[in-house]
Structure formats: structure tokens, C-alpha cells
Design a protein around this motif. Structure first.
Motif, PDB file in Angstrom:
ATOM      1  N   GLY A  27       0.823  -1.201   0.000  1.00  0.00           N
ATOM      2  CA  GLY A  27       0.000   0.000   0.000  1.00  0.00           C
ATOM      3  C   GLY A  27       0.854   1.248   0.000  1.00  0.00           C
ATOM      4  N   ASP A  28       0.249   2.349   0.386  1.00  0.00           N
ATOM      5  CA  ASP A  28       0.957   3.616   0.508  1.00  0.00           C
ATOM      6  C   ASP A  28       1.537   3.720   1.915  1.00  0.00           C
ATOM      7  N   VAL A  29       2.564   4.539   2.049  1.00  0.00           N
ATOM      8  CA  VAL A  29       3.210   4.731   3.340  1.00  0.00           C
ATOM      9  C   VAL A  29       3.002   6.173   3.779  1.00  0.00           C
ATOM     10  N   GLY A  30       2.670   6.357   5.048  1.00  0.00           N
ATOM     11  CA  GLY A  30       2.447   7.693   5.596  1.00  0.00           C
ATOM     12  C   GLY A  30       2.650   7.673   7.093  1.00  0.00           C
ATOM     13  N   THR A  31       2.057   8.641   7.773  1.00  0.00           N
ATOM     14  CA  THR A  31       2.155   8.719   9.224  1.00  0.00           C
ATOM     15  C   THR A  31       0.762   8.684   9.837  1.00  0.00           C
ATOM     16  N   ALA A  32       0.716   8.290  11.087  1.00  0.00           N
ATOM     17  CA  ALA A  32      -0.565   8.251  11.800  1.00  0.00           C
ATOM     18  C   ALA A  32      -0.366   8.724  13.235  1.00  0.00           C
TER      19      ALA A  32
END
Length: 135
Positions: A27-32
Motif C-alpha cells: 500500500g501507501d506509506v504515511g504517518t498516523a
């Protein structure tokens, strides 16, 4: 064994070791980050609490994902990849978009409800790296 064959064997072995240690990201990579109540009103459904999932697994998304409101109701599968002090729990959480981040710029790609964030991270007060995919 010749020097050339030895070098090729070493390179293949090293490549294999690198591939085995690298996790596949689909999937996509991001921050949470976690966010807390009050959760309403939302930009998706105002004060309609009936639109929230019963299991409290929902998310507010950053402007990158908001898509002029088209994100409302989308479902994402999210898993923790990394963070300070090894916060990640095994597994993933499925969440529903109910809102857009209320600050600009948003502090994270995804603002998970406290319950959703707790399902994938041991440390509620920190920002983590995540992988997410629309389901």
C-alpha cells in the motif's frame, strides 16, 4: 572455484539476504497519530453519530487524502511500520473515513480514533509510520 564464481555467489547470497529482510509493502506509506473526542461534528456527516462504525474504528484524513469530500465512507486497512521505542503491535486495523483533519497542515496522513490507534500501537501519544491501503 574461480574468483569470478566466488564473487557472483557472494553477490547472490547478499542479495537474497537483503530480499529476505525487506518486508513487502503493498500500500501507501504515511504517518498516523491518535485523535480524541469530541469527534463530532464531522465534515462528512455533521452531527450524525449513526454514521460512525459501532466498533469505533474510524479515521480523519489529511488534505492529501480528503479528495474534496470524496473520501467520506472510504475504508482503509492500516498497519504500523515503525516509530520511536518500537510501538508497533502485530496486525492491522480496518477504519472508515468520517472526517477531514481539522488543522492545516495536518500533523499526520491519518488521524486514527483512539481505539483504532490503540489496536496497532502500544504508545498512544506518538506519531508512527504506517502502511495503508483502500479496501
Amino acid at each position: 572455484m574461480t574468483m569470478e564464481k566466488t564473487m557472483k555467489l557472494c553477490l547472490r547470497t547478499m542479495l537474497l539476504l537483503v530480499l529476505l529482510q525487506t518486508s513487502a509493502v503493498s500500500g501507501d506509506v504515511g504517518t498516523a497519530s491518535a485523535y480524541y473526542s469530541p469527534y463530532i461534528p464531522t465534515r462528512c456527516w455533521g452531527n450524525d453519530q449513526s454514521r460512525f462504525p459501532a466498533n469505533s474504528m474510524f479515521v480523519s484524513v489529511s488534505e492529501v487524502m480528503w479528495d474534496n469530500g470524496a473520501a467520506c465512507g472510504r475504508r482503509y486497512r492500516v498497519r504500523c511500520l515503525a516509530g520511536d521505542s518500537r510501538p508497533c503491535k502485530a496486525g492491522y486495523v480496518d477504519v472508515v473515513v468520517v472526517d477531514a483533519c481539522r488543522r492545516y497542515p495536518c500533523s499526520s496522513t491519518l488521524l486514527l480514533s483512539a481505539d483504532a490507534f490503540g489496536a496497532i500501537s502500544r504508545i498512544p501519544s506518538q506519531r508512527i509510520s504506517v502502511e495503508y491501503i483502500q479496501i
